[in-house]
Design a protein around this motif. Structure first.
Motif, PDB file in Angstrom:
ATOM      1  N   MET A   1       0.845  -1.187   0.000  1.00  0.00           N
ATOM      2  CA  MET A   1       0.000   0.000   0.000  1.00  0.00           C
ATOM      3  C   MET A   1       0.886   1.244   0.000  1.00  0.00           C
ATOM      4  O   MET A   1       2.034   1.194   0.464  1.00  0.00           O
ATOM      5  CB  MET A   1      -0.905  -0.021   1.240  1.00  0.00           C
ATOM      6  N   ALA A   2       0.351   2.335  -0.491  1.00  0.00           N
ATOM      7  CA  ALA A   2       1.125   3.572  -0.585  1.00  0.00           C
ATOM      8  C   ALA A   2       1.219   4.275   0.763  1.00  0.00           C
ATOM      9  O   ALA A   2       0.247   4.310   1.527  1.00  0.00           O
ATOM     10  CB  ALA A   2       0.497   4.502  -1.611  1.00  0.00           C
ATOM     11  N   ASP A   3       2.404   4.855   1.036  1.00  0.00           N
ATOM     12  CA  ASP A   3       2.569   5.649   2.251  1.00  0.00           C
ATOM     13  C   ASP A   3       2.140   7.093   1.984  1.00  0.00           C
ATOM     14  O   ASP A   3       1.542   7.390   0.942  1.00  0.00           O
ATOM     15  CB  ASP A   3       4.005   5.553   2.776  1.00  0.00           C
ATOM     16  N   THR A   4       2.441   7.985   2.894  1.00  0.00           N
ATOM     17  CA  THR A   4       1.986   9.375   2.783  1.00  0.00           C
ATOM     18  C   THR A   4       2.602  10.110   1.597  1.00  0.00           C
ATOM     19  O   THR A   4       2.075  11.121   1.140  1.00  0.00           O
ATOM     20  CB  THR A   4       2.303  10.149   4.069  1.00  0.00           C
ATOM     21  N   LEU A   5       3.734   9.588   1.081  1.00  0.00           N
ATOM     22  CA  LEU A   5       4.395  10.214  -0.067  1.00  0.00           C
ATOM     23  C   LEU A   5       4.093   9.480  -1.363  1.00  0.00           C
ATOM     24  O   LEU A   5       4.638   9.819  -2.416  1.00  0.00           O
ATOM     25  CB  LEU A   5       5.910  10.260   0.167  1.00  0.00           C
ATOM     26  N   GLY A   6       3.231   8.458  -1.282  1.00  0.00           N
ATOM     27  CA  GLY A   6       2.877   7.708  -2.473  1.00  0.00           C
ATOM     28  C   GLY A   6       3.794   6.543  -2.764  1.00  0.00           C
ATOM     29  O   GLY A   6       3.625   5.850  -3.781  1.00  0.00           O
ATOM     30  N   LYS A   7       4.761   6.271  -1.891  1.00  0.00           N
ATOM     31  CA  LYS A   7       5.690   5.171  -2.090  1.00  0.00           C
ATOM     32  C   LYS A   7       5.066   3.868  -1.611  1.00  0.00           C
ATOM     33  O   LYS A   7       4.470   3.806  -0.536  1.00  0.00           O
ATOM     34  CB  LYS A   7       6.983   5.437  -1.315  1.00  0.00           C
ATOM     35  N   LYS A   8       5.212   2.795  -2.413  1.00  0.00           N
ATOM     36  CA  LYS A   8       4.649   1.503  -2.051  1.00  0.00           C
ATOM     37  C   LYS A   8       5.416   0.894  -0.877  1.00  0.00           C
ATOM     38  O   LYS A   8       6.645   0.848  -0.873  1.00  0.00           O
ATOM     39  CB  LYS A   8       4.697   0.535  -3.232  1.00  0.00           C
ATOM     40  N   VAL A   9       4.650   0.447   0.103  1.00  0.00           N
ATOM     41  CA  VAL A   9       5.211  -0.221   1.275  1.00  0.00           C
ATOM     42  C   VAL A   9       4.561  -1.594   1.365  1.00  0.00           C
ATOM     43  O   VAL A   9       3.341  -1.720   1.250  1.00  0.00           O
ATOM     44  CB  VAL A   9       4.930   0.578   2.565  1.00  0.00           C
ATOM     45  N   SER A  10       5.377  -2.635   1.544  1.00  0.00           N
ATOM     46  CA  SER A  10       4.872  -3.997   1.653  1.00  0.00           C
ATOM     47  C   SER A  10       5.068  -4.525   3.061  1.00  0.00           C
ATOM     48  O   SER A  10       6.047  -4.151   3.738  1.00  0.00           O
ATOM     49  CB  SER A  10       5.580  -4.923   0.667  1.00  0.00           C
ATOM     50  N   LEU A  11       4.159  -5.377   3.492  1.00  0.00           N
ATOM     51  CA  LEU A  11       4.320  -5.998   4.800  1.00  0.00           C
ATOM     52  C   LEU A  11       5.628  -6.770   4.868  1.00  0.00           C
ATOM     53  O   LEU A  11       6.298  -6.794   5.912  1.00  0.00           O
ATOM     54  CB  LEU A  11       3.140  -6.925   5.087  1.00  0.00           C
ATOM     55  N   SER A  12       6.033  -7.368   3.746  1.00  0.00           N
ATOM     56  CA  SER A  12       7.277  -8.147   3.713  1.00  0.00           C
ATOM     57  C   SER A  12       8.511  -7.294   3.990  1.00  0.00           C
ATOM     58  O   SER A  12       9.563  -7.825   4.356  1.00  0.00           O
ATOM     59  CB  SER A  12       7.419  -8.848   2.365  1.00  0.00           C
ATOM     60  N   ASP A  13       8.391  -5.972   3.832  1.00  0.00           N
ATOM     61  CA  ASP A  13       9.516  -5.081   4.122  1.00  0.00           C
ATOM     62  C   ASP A  13       9.918  -5.149   5.595  1.00  0.00           C
ATOM     63  O   ASP A  13      11.039  -4.774   5.955  1.00  0.00           O
ATOM     64  CB  ASP A  13       9.165  -3.622   3.786  1.00  0.00           C
ATOM     65  N   PHE A  14       9.001  -5.613   6.434  1.00  0.00           N
ATOM     66  CA  PHE A  14       9.245  -5.622   7.885  1.00  0.00           C
ATOM     67  C   PHE A  14       9.605  -7.014   8.406  1.00  0.00           C
ATOM     68  O   PHE A  14       9.716  -7.214   9.614  1.00  0.00           O
ATOM     69  CB  PHE A  14       8.000  -5.109   8.615  1.00  0.00           C
ATOM     70  N   LYS A  15       9.778  -7.970   7.509  1.00  0.00           N
ATOM     71  CA  LYS A  15      10.102  -9.331   7.938  1.00  0.00           C
ATOM     72  C   LYS A  15      11.427  -9.316   8.685  1.00  0.00           C
ATOM     73  O   LYS A  15      12.376  -8.644   8.288  1.00  0.00           O
ATOM     74  CB  LYS A  15      10.169 -10.285   6.748  1.00  0.00           C
ATOM     75  N   GLY A  16      11.481 -10.067   9.759  1.00  0.00           N
ATOM     76  CA  GLY A  16      12.661 -10.072  10.620  1.00  0.00           C
ATOM     77  C   GLY A  16      12.457  -9.224  11.858  1.00  0.00           C
ATOM     78  O   GLY A  16      13.296  -9.219  12.770  1.00  0.00           O
ATOM     79  N   LYS A  17      11.305  -8.517  11.914  1.00  0.00           N
ATOM     80  CA  LYS A  17      10.978  -7.688  13.080  1.00  0.00           C
ATOM     81  C   LYS A  17       9.617  -8.087  13.644  1.00  0.00           C
ATOM     82  O   LYS A  17       8.791  -8.676  12.949  1.00  0.00           O
ATOM     83  CB  LYS A  17      10.923  -6.207  12.695  1.00  0.00           C
ATOM     84  N   TYR A  18       9.401  -7.738  14.892  1.00  0.00           N
ATOM     85  CA  TYR A  18       8.056  -7.760  15.444  1.00  0.00           C
ATOM     86  C   TYR A  18       7.370  -6.501  14.948  1.00  0.00           C
ATOM     87  O   TYR A  18       7.893  -5.388  15.104  1.00  0.00           O
ATOM     88  CB  TYR A  18       8.073  -7.767  16.967  1.00  0.00           C
ATOM     89  N   VAL A  19       6.211  -6.652  14.307  1.00  0.00           N
ATOM     90  CA  VAL A  19       5.517  -5.478  13.773  1.00  0.00           C
ATOM     91  C   VAL A  19       4.060  -5.486  14.228  1.00  0.00           C
ATOM     92  O   VAL A  19       3.374  -6.507  14.131  1.00  0.00           O
ATOM     93  CB  VAL A  19       5.615  -5.414  12.227  1.00  0.00           C
ATOM     94  N   LEU A  20       3.632  -4.362  14.736  1.00  0.00           N
ATOM     95  CA  LEU A  20       2.236  -4.178  15.119  1.00  0.00           C
ATOM     96  C   LEU A  20       1.527  -3.490  13.963  1.00  0.00           C
ATOM     97  O   LEU A  20       1.782  -2.312  13.679  1.00  0.00           O
ATOM     98  CB  LEU A  20       2.119  -3.321  16.388  1.00  0.00           C
ATOM     99  N   VAL A  21       0.667  -4.222  13.265  1.00  0.00           N
ATOM    100  CA  VAL A  21      -0.123  -3.636  12.180  1.00  0.00           C
ATOM    101  C   VAL A  21      -1.340  -2.992  12.832  1.00  0.00           C
ATOM    102  O   VAL A  21      -2.199  -3.676  13.387  1.00  0.00           O
ATOM    103  CB  VAL A  21      -0.534  -4.706  11.150  1.00  0.00           C
ATOM    104  N   ASP A  22      -1.385  -1.664  12.775  1.00  0.00           N
ATOM    105  CA  ASP A  22      -2.370  -0.892  13.536  1.00  0.00           C
ATOM    106  C   ASP A  22      -3.392  -0.259  12.597  1.00  0.00           C
ATOM    107  O   ASP A  22      -3.076   0.678  11.856  1.00  0.00           O
ATOM    108  CB  ASP A  22      -1.633   0.191  14.334  1.00  0.00           C
ATOM    109  N   PHE A  23      -4.630  -0.777  12.613  1.00  0.00           N
ATOM    110  CA  PHE A  23      -5.717  -0.213  11.803  1.00  0.00           C
ATOM    111  C   PHE A  23      -6.398   0.895  12.597  1.00  0.00           C
ATOM    112  O   PHE A  23      -6.824   0.682  13.741  1.00  0.00           O
ATOM    113  CB  PHE A  23      -6.734  -1.298  11.448  1.00  0.00           C
TER     114      PHE A  23
END
Length: 379
Positions: A251-273
């Motif tokens: 999904m796009a971030d605030t600047l329009g850059k695509k961000v993937s959940l896989s970008d955070f692999k290797g970390k604990y990540v809280l996906v916050d809706f």
């Protein structure tokens, strides 16, 4: 463990009567009747959803209490009726001059009231409404008990034993939930049992408990449009249960850059809706900020997903609340791709994912979030 309480009011997609404007199809039901002796320019307004987020919003002028609405509905649906005595719709559904009725294809529904108050309306001509009235008769005593104990628990009565009252609230709430569950089990052929099941399940349900209840409904009920819709929801929910790999998305971030959940692999990540318009989300943000700052150097981060539809509102909230982590949104509101994928029906909602990409916890708020992060990262 099953939750003891569910919020009486949630910021849920199911609670929104969205699409305005009449359906293109030919009318297939009639709603008519008499509301006391209300004169014009009084109007009766009707709003209902059909499938998903598709809905209708219509109105008719009342003359000497009488009115008639001819509209289209694809399948039985719960419609909200409201009266404006001036004929103006401003804040219409925020007033107390309203009621609900189940409409259905082919029905000729008659409404009558003992006076000018539509909240006391009586209906005939709808099979689904009759089913709903059977439900209301069974559940109303449990509701009355629950609500009276709840009000007393949070009153400022001198000398009130709040600990004892809290236990009584739990007992009353559990009895109410048991009543909902029993009704669904006892009426598998009722179309309205789907709505009761939805009420019982809540926005963040226990899939292992709700699936057998749904499966026990009659074939006719399960294969109705609403039944098929609920089956889809169960399938979506099954993809994001604790212990399974987190569904991938970009999904796009605030600047329009695509961000993937896989970008955070290797970390604990809280996906916050969350969303800018969601009061409870904004109240929870300071807690998430505190957790982020405490554990960001311990292989933990947060990925915010906004259910906003206007970028300006989204950006303003990010800056106002001083949210420091990556934020993404497709600005589709409740149709947000990730929200649909994760069966998000109410916000705030979050999912905790471990470094290998598996879901290890859901809906951690307040102290619960702090305790879970302390357990896994506090060493």
């Amino acid at each position: 463990m099953r939750r003891q309480f569910r919020n009486v009011i949630t910021f849920a997609a199911a609670g929104l009567l969205i699409a305005a404007g009449a359906q293109a199809q030919q009318p297939n039901f009639v709603l008519k009747g008499k509301i006391g002796d209300l004169p014009s320019p009084a109007k009766l307004y009707i709003a209902y959803t059909t499938t998903g987020t598709q809905g209708t919003y219509d109105s008719v002028t009342i003359h000497d209490g009488r009115f008639e609405i001819r509209q289209y509905v694809a399948h039985p649906a719960k419609a909200l009726l409201s009266v404006s005595r001036t004929g103006v719709s401003k804040r219409l559904f925020a007033t107390g001059d309203l009621t609900f009725v189940y409409i259905e294809p082919g029905a000729e529904i008659e409404l009558s009231t003992p006076g000018n108050d539509i909240s006391a309306a009586v209906f005939k001509g709808s099979v689904t409404q009759t089913q709903y009235e059977v439900f209301r008769k069974k559940i109303k005593p449990l509701e009355i008990t629950r609500d009276s104990i709840w009000r007393l628990r949070y009153s400022k009565t001198p000398g009130l034993d709040t600990a004892a009252m809290a236990k009584q609230v739990t007992v009353a709430m559990n009895a109410y939930l048991a009543g909902l569950k029993q009704f669904v089990s006892a009426h598998p052929d009722f179309y309205v049992s789907l709505d009761v099941l939805d009420l019982y399940a809540g926005a963040n349900f226990d899939l292992a408990e709700i699936t057998p209840l749904f499966n026990a409904l009659s074939k006719k009920t399960k294969t109705s449009p609403k039944g098929l819709e609920y089956a889809d929801r169960l399938r979506n929910a099954s993809r994001s249960v604790i212990g399974k790999p987190a569904p991938a998305f970009s999904m796009a971030d605030t600047l329009g850059k695509k961000v993937s959940l896989s970008d955070f692999k290797g970390k604990y990540v809280l996906v916050d809706f969350w969303a800018s318009w969601c009061g409870p989300c904004r109240e929870e943000n300071p807690n998430v900020i505190a957790a982020y700052r405490q554990y960001r150097d311990k292989n933990f981060t947060v990925l915010g997903i906004s259910l906003d539809s206007k970028k300006g509102d989204w950006m303003k909230a990010i800056h106002h609340d001083q949210l420091e982590w990556t934020q993404v949104s497709d600005l589709k509101g409740w149709k947000n791709d990730a929200a649909v994928m994760y069966d998000v029906k109410a916000v705030p909602h979050n999912v905790l994912i471990d470094p290998s990409g598996n879901i290890i916890a859901k809906n951690l708020r307040g102290e619960a979030l702090q305790k879970e992060l302390q357990r896994i990262l506090g060493k």
